[in-house]
Every structure is written in structure tokens, then in C-alpha cells.
Scaffold this active site. Structure first.
Site, mmCIF file in Angstrom:
data_model
loop_
_atom_site.group_PDB
_atom_site.id
_atom_site.type_symbol
_atom_site.label_atom_id
_atom_site.label_comp_id
_atom_site.label_asym_id
_atom_site.label_seq_id
_atom_site.Cartn_x
_atom_site.Cartn_y
_atom_site.Cartn_z
ATOM 1 C CB CYS A 97 -32.807 9.182 46.825
ATOM 2 S SG CYS A 97 -32.398 8.258 48.177
ATOM 3 C CB CYS A 100 -34.228 6.031 46.142
ATOM 4 S SG CYS A 100 -34.915 6.488 48.052
ATOM 5 C CG ASP A 493 -0.685 -3.971 15.649
ATOM 6 O OD1 ASP A 493 -0.091 -4.467 15.276
ATOM 7 O OD2 ASP A 493 -1.472 -3.475 14.928
ATOM 8 C CG ASP A 690 -4.442 -6.478 16.480
ATOM 9 O OD1 ASP A 690 -4.366 -6.980 16.325
ATOM 10 O OD2 ASP A 690 -4.335 -4.777 16.321
#
Length: 790
Positions: A97, A100, A493, A690
Site C-alpha cells: 500500500c 500506508c 569545465d 570544481d
């Protein structure tokens, strides 16, 4: 210094959004006398300290916090006690479920003592992190109480060992078809068909009514029991309650065949939906079938088969042909071909031999390998990949968050509307029958469950993430998958991203001396430098260098190097160095990094060093433009001439050159100017230098270098093969996944709204309503599974 003489502390800097400030804080803290080492991870805003044991810990922490407050005032500073959490994984076998699961996840996350929690509905796994200061047993009891209270009858298994959990998931995946449920459906259907036959042949009497009631109890008895239990616990508006009220109401007004039919087809729909979800679970598990089950540990001359978690760094393991490599390491003996497709999505075999690094998760194909383990299992490539993919559902997209909020309001609103439709019209409309309007209200109840959305939307995103991982693209959350579909600009880059990052000498141009002599001068000049250019010259020279022959060494920042060698004064550097020293030189025409050499103030030639463009970079740019990326930008520290030449060859739209690492964030800010919220920016880098730019971009993509730790830590998306062409693939997967998500939203809501309108008007029946509930949910789940395919 051993780890035993250090005190580890971790500090969370809530609200830290300035990458430059993070670097300043890290630098200042690192210089404190009592700090052995410090690392500020800007991505997760966590400062990790190793304090020398003999220091005054309280005083050191005060100094650190003072540095943080003076550098970036106003941060929410949290010192993590003992810098540790207790992690537990709880498998919820039988959880089918989706609503749930949402309720359990929300309640558990609000418990005191829980630092983090994530319920992955696809894997049926609840991962929790308990604060070390809390009582673990007490917290787990509360969690189990919530699970049993919300969804009784689940097979709950608590474990912190991934091996057992993995086997439990596989076991559960094989048992998605419940034979008892199937038997109930078959018997109930037979009784129902017999009742319909009785009615159709004119024998509509108490016996046929009894047949319908028997069929109803067989098929819907469990639903009624769950509804009653939930009402006692104060839980209303769940699927069991809504279906029970709707069908019992239909029985009350004499609609026996319809009431039983609706319950029967609801249960059949739930059963088929469970099968579809089970199939998707198996498909996703198959995509991530990279976890090794065992390791062959070499102990003396014996081989011992143990769990990968039991192997330590430095141990020697043996991998036989056909087996998965269980841990990262270095090949000590043997030469073989390995299949890396599970990690990279590439089917081409790779050769490994003595001295080569090898990653966990790859498959040894044809020869015995002896490997020295370099990382424990929890830190290995395969463990990190599995952790990233399995926990991707914790970073939800805006669409998922919207659906979660929407479902909380949708069901109560439709239920209240059902009540109003059943009660008000019979009062205000003359001659209106209460039974007619009650029937219309019951239709609203059947349609009021939002399961089609709550289940299919997360499943769509998770399927997309699983499929991307199969193609060597690790996406850390559905929020990033969603952002990828709206990309407008891609910023690259250069070095190590579009180019191979391997510098090679491509031209030696001597003036008045031999090539060998020019190389000798250059090699001795660069002998003490760690710069990649220096290394490329030394590699090309490939002869032993006697450092004692270098009498003096001076590195002139931004210019080059000055040394004395064999009583000769040598200059090696750029054009600025030649001009600074008033040396007449000839400018190089070749494109690349040029090192000019002068000896005793006389120009002696130059050496050109170039970085090669990756094989797929040009095609990657073309593909990005073909899928609608408006602008492609390249950032580099190279000079204008080199940068422009590479940019022209690649076909990028804009290039920024002569950049220092700190300048990249500023350039990214410039790129953002004038862009709307919907125009997303990707930054693609190597994941090592970076980190600030990767963090600033909407989506940071790192070249993973087959498991680079720094890349996996820094980015939102990791390309395991270092291939830029995979970026277009990632965007295409994201676009397809998001299309499927919105198809499901529009389809589910559209059908429900139409049925609600027709039901209120007395046109639709419960048959249409049941299709709008379980039928739509089943179709949405099947549609979500398309995200796992090309």
C-alpha cells in the site's frame, strides 16, 4: 599520527550557501594549532575536524565556532555529538500500500531521536538513523509500533547487514503472488458468477441474494476487518474504509450485484496492481544486480568463503572466472578481461593485469585474479552506487512533494462532497429519492482514493533513476531527474571533462641546439615541479635526473622557473617570462601550452604541450544541441588562443579563458543573469577541484572516473565512464520519465474528475468508479514501468 590520538568532531553549518566563505572557513580552521586536519564539505554543509587528543577540546571548538561566526555570521551551527549515528534498515515484507508507506514514513520521521529516515516503497526498506545518545531499542520499538499500527500483519525484519537484506528483498520479490488471495478471488468469482446467472435466468430471490453476500464475504471480508480495525485506531479515509462504506452502502440500498462486483473487481485490480509493482521491483533489482554475495579470502594456502563485509583493507582475495569482484583493490597476480557493464553500461570488455586498480561490481570473465583489497566493503564502489540508487527516493522532486500534499487534501474533500451529495439534494429537491443520491455519494467514495498517483509517481522516478544507473549514470534523487528535463544551458569545465586531462609533448622546436639538449634543459628546469605540464615534459624526456646538478631553483609565479644547472642559467616558462628577462624570442604558432627555454640569456627554442580532446566530446556537443540545449559554454584556465582553438573544434557557443578555480563560480553567476526559474543550468566538471561550481549549478554533473570518491561526493549526477556523450542520454531519460509522470497525473486526475462529474449527474455507475480507482492505478503503474526501457 594514529587515529587513536585524535578526537573526531563534526559540525553542521545550516544556511551555508557561499562557496567562497566555505573555503575561507576551511583554510582558517585548518591552520589552528590543535587541528590535525579539517575538511569542510560544502555539498552537505559539514565540517569534519580531527583534534589532537592532548588539546583542550572545549577551547578548540570555541575557536572553530568563532572563525565560523566571524567569516559567515548567522549560520545555524550544530555540533554533532560523538559525530556518529546508529543506522538501521527495516524490511517491510508484504508492504503493498503506497499510501500506508507515506503515512509510516511521515510518522517515523517525526519521532524524537530519529536523525534521518527514508522509506523506499520500491524496495520495501525503511532506513533510519538514530542519534547515538538515544536508546536504540526504545526507538526501534516505537518505529515497529508505528508500522504495526498503520499496516498490521507485515513481516518486519530489522537488520544492519546489507547481505541479509539483499536476500530478503530477492525472496520477497519472488513471492509477490499470494496464493491465498488468488484462491479467494477464484472462489469468490465463481460464487458471484453463479449469483449473476441466477439473476439473469429470472431466479432473483433470497437464494441469489445469499450467494452475493457469501461472495462479498469471501472477497471483501479482509477489507471489512481492516476497515474496522482502522476505525478503532481513529484512522479514517484509507482505501479499506472507503471501499467498505461504498459497498456496504450499495448492499443497504439493495444493489447486491453491483456491491459485490465492485468489491470483486477492486480486489482483482489490487491483485493485478500488486503483480505489476512486483514486476517493476524485480526489474529494478535486475538493473542493480551488482552486489557481490561472497568473497574468496586467501588465508595462507587456503581459500575461505566469507561475506564481503568481513574482509579488511590489505587482505588478499581470489576472484575466479565468472565471479563478481567483491571489493575494490589492486591486482597482485593474473591477467584477465573484465565486464564493467553493470557499473558503466558499456558492454566492451576491459583488460586488467598485475598492478592495475580494479573495482567491485565488475565481472571477471576468463582467468583467475588475485587482488589486494584497498577499501572495506562499506567504502567500495559497488556499496556507494547501491546506496546512492536505493536512497535516491529521499530527495523528492517538486512533483512528488505536490502529489503527497495533494493526496492529503483530495481524499477528505471528495469524502465530504460524497456526504453532501447524499444528504443535501434529497432535502432540497422535491421528490428526490434518498437511495438515488446515496448511490451517487457512494460513487464519490470509490473514486476518492489517490493511490494511482501516490504509487505511480514515485515508481516512475525510481524506474528512471534505475534505468539511468544501468547506463552508467548515477542520479542522486528524483529532484535532480526532474531538473534535468528543464536544462537550458550546459557549462563544461575543459580539462578532464571535454579533454582527456593527459598532457603530452606534441612539438619540440630547438634553436641553435639539438632536440635532446633542449629537452634536457627543460626536464632539469621542471624536475622539482608537480605541475601536469612539468610531468609531461619529464615523461617525454624519460631519463634519470640527478637533482644534485641543480645548484639553485626559483619558481616565479605566473611566469615560469629559473634554475642553475651545470654552471648554466636556464629559464623555462611562458612568453611573459621571456619579456620580463628581456630575451628576444620567436613566438610559437602551434596551439597548445608553450614552454619557452632560454640558456644564459639566449633563446634556445620552445616545447608545445597539448591536451587531447576526448573521442566523444564533439559528438556530445552535437547531441546536446540536437535535443534542444540553447547554449553550451566552456570554462578553462588556458590562454585565449588555446581556449578559442578547442572551442572552435568542439563547436561550443561561448568560452571563458584564463580562469582561476575561484573565477568559475563568478562566471556561472554571470550565466544565470536574466534566466528564469524554469531555465536550468548544468555544470559538468571532474568533481575534484570544481565542488563549489558543482554545488552552485542547478544540476552538478561529475566525471566519475570509474568510482572517483571526490566525484561521487560532490555532484548531483555522476557519469561512471567519463564520457560527455552520456549527458545527452541523462537529459533524454529525464525528459521521458517526466513525460510519463505527467501522463499519469493528467490521466488519473482526468478520469477521476470525469467520473465524479458523471456520478454526481447520475450517469456514471460504480463500475465506472471502480475503473477510476483500481483500473487507473493499474494502468498508471504499467505506464510508469516504461521509464525502465529505451
Amino acid at each position: 599520527m594514529s587515529s587513536a590520538s585524535l578526537i573526531k568532531k563534526e559540525i553542521i553549518l545550516g544556511g551555508l550557501n557561499c562557496a567562497h566563505c566555505a573555503e575561507v572557513i576551511n583554510e582558517k580552521v585548518s591552520k589552528l594549532e590543535d587541528i590535525e586536519s579539517a575538511n569542510l564539505n560544502f555539498i552537505n554543509k559539514k565540517l569534519t575536524l580531527n583534534i589532537i587528543d592532548s588539546s583542550d577540546e572545549e577551547l578548540v571548538m570555541k575557536k572553530v565556532i568563532d572563525i565560523i561566526n566571524s567569516t559567515e555570521p548567522g549560520l545555524d551551527i550544530e555540533v554533532l555529538e560523538n559525530a556518529a549515528m546508529i543506522k538501521r534498515d527495516i524490511i517491510l515484507n508484504g508492504l503493498n500500500c503506497a499510501h500506508c508507506a507515506e503515512v509510516i514514513s511521515e510518522k517515523v520521521s517525526k519521532l524524537d531521536g530519529i536523525q534521518l529516515s527514508n522509506l523506499n516503497f520500491i524496495n520495501k526498506k525503511l532506513s533510519i538513523q538514530i542519534k547515538k545518545s538515544e536508546n536504540e531499542k526504545e526507538i526501534i520499538e516505537k518505529v515497529i509500533g508505528i508500522i504495526n499500527d498503520t499496516e498490521p500483519g507485515l513481516d518486519i525484519q530489522i537488520n544492519n547487514e546489507n547481505t541479509k537484506i539483499n536476500k530478503d528483498i530477492k525472496k520477497e520479490a519472488k513471492s509477490d503472488i499470494d496464493k491465498k488471495d488468488l484462491a479467494k478471488l477464484i472462489i469468490g468469482s465463481i460464487v458471484y458468477i453463479f449469483g449473476i446467472y441466477q439473476t439473469a435466468t429470472g431466479f432473483e430471490n433470497q437464494f441469489s441474494d445469499l450467494l452475493f453476500i457469501v461472495a462479498y464475504i469471501i472477497v471483501g471480508g479482509e477489507v471489512l476487518l481492516k476497515a474496522i480495525k482502522n476505525i478503532i485506531k481513529g484512522r479514517m479515509f484509507d482505501e479499506n474504509f472507503l471501499m467498505s462504506v461504498a459497498t456496504v452502502g450499495a448492499l443497504a440500498i439493495g444493489e447486491f450485484p453491483e456491491a459485490v462486483g465492485v468489491m470483486l473487481f477492486y480486489q482483482i485490480g489490487e491483485f493485478l496492481q500488486g503483480m505489476a509493482v512486483g514486476k517493476s521491483r524485480k526489474s529494478i533489482s535486475a538493473l542493480m544486480e551488482i552486489r557481490p554475495d561472497y568473497a574468496n579470502l586467501k588465508v595462507g594456502s587456503q581459500i575461505k568463503v566469507i561475506s564481503p563485509e568481513e574482509v579488511s583493507v590489505g587482505d588478499v582475495i581470489v576472484v575466479k572466472p565468472g565471479e563478481k569482484v567483491p571489493l575494490d583493490g589492486v591486482v597482485l597476480d593474473g591477467m584477465s578481461m573484465v565486464d564493467t557493464s553493470a557499473l558503466t553500461g558499456e558492454s566492451v570488455l576491459r583488460e586488467v593485469s598485475k598492478g592495475d586498480a580494479i573495482l567491485s561490481g565488475v565481472i571477471n570473465k576468463n582467468a583467475l585474479l588475485t587482488i589486494k583489497v584497498s577499501k572495506e566493503f562499506s567504502e567500495s564502489t559497488v556499496a556507494k552506487i547501491l546506496d546512492l540508487v536505493e536512497n535516491a527516493s529521499s530527495k523528492k522532486s517538486k512533483t512528488e512533494n505536490f502529489i503527497t500534499k495533494f493526496s492529503k487534501y483530495y481524499t477528505p474533500i471528495v469524502v465530504i462532497s460524497a456526504l453532501l451529495i447524499a444528504v443535501i439534494p434529497p432535502i432540497i429537491i422535491p421528490d428526490a429519492l434518498f437511495s438515488d443520491w446515496l448511490y451517487r455519494g457512494l460513487i464519490f467514495l470509490v473514486v476518492s482514493c489517490p493511490c494511482a498517483l501516490v504509487l505511480s509517481i514515485p515508481l516512475s522516478f525510481f524506474s528512471g533513476i534505475g534505468f539511468a544507473s544501468k547506463n552508467g549514470i548515477l542520479i542522486k534523487g528524483s529532484n535532480y531527474l526532474e531538473a534535468l528535463r528543464s536544462v537550458d544551458t550546459v557549462v563544461f569545465d575543459k580539462t578532464g571533462t571535454l579533454t582527456k586531462g593527459v598532457f603530452k609533448v606534441t612539438k619540440v622546436n630547438p634553436v641553435g641546439i639539438s632536440e635532446d639538449k633542449l629537452l634536457e634543459y627543460a626536464a632539469f628546469a621542471e624536475a622539482n615541479s608537480n605541475h601536469p605540464i612539468a610531468k609531461s615534459i619529464l615523461s617525454y624526456y624519460d631519463e634519470k635526473i640527478d637533482l644534485d646538478k641543480i645548484a639553485s631553483y626559483e619558481e616565479i609565479a605566473a611566469y615560469g622557473i629559473k634554475i642553475s644547472y651545470n654552471n648554466e642559467h636556464i629559464l623555462a616558462g611562458n612568453e611573459k617570462l621571456m619579456k620580463k628577462e628581456n630575451i628576444f624570442y620567436s613566438q610559437a604558432k602551434e596551439v597548445g601550452t608553450v614552454v619557452y627555454i632560454a640558456v644564459n640569456q639566449v633563446y634556445r627554442g620552445y616545447i608545445v604541450i597539448s591536451d587531447e580532446i576526448k573521442d566523444d566530446s564533439i559528438e556530445a556537443i552535437k547531441q546536446l544541441k540536437s535535443i534542444g540545449i540553447k547554449e553550451i559554454v566552456m570554462l578553462t584556465g588556458d590562454n585565449d588562443k588555446v581556449a578559442s582553438s578547442i572551442a572552435k573544434e568542439l563547436g561550443v557557443d561561448k568560452v571563458y579563458s584564463n580562469l582561476l578555480p575561484g573565477d568559475k563560480v563568478e562566471k556561472l553567476e554571470e550565466i544565470y543573469k536574466g534566466k528564469s526559474e524554469k531555465e536550468k543550468v548544468i555544470f559538468v566538471g571532474d568533481g575534484i577541484n570544481d565542488a563549489p561550481v558543482l554545488a552552485r549549478a542547478d544540476v552538478g554533473i561529475a566525471m566519475g572516473a570509474l568510482g572517483s570518491d571526490a566525484a561521487i561526493e560532490a555532484a548531483d549526477v555522476v557519469l561512471m565512464t567519463d564520457e560527455p556523450i552520456k549527458i545527452a542520454k541523462a537529459i533524454q531519460i529525464a525528459s521521458k520519465t517526466n513525460k510519463i509522470v505527467w501522463q499519469n497525473i493528467v490521466f488519473a486526475l482526468g478520469v477521476k474528475i470525469i467520473v465524479l462529474i458523471l456520478g454526481a449527474g447520475g450517469i456514471a455507475t460504480m463500475w465506472e468508479a471502480i475503473f477510476a480507482d483500481v483500473g487507473v492505478a493499474l494502468i498508471a503503474v504499467l505506464n510508469a514501468m516504461r521509464a525502465m526501457k529505451e
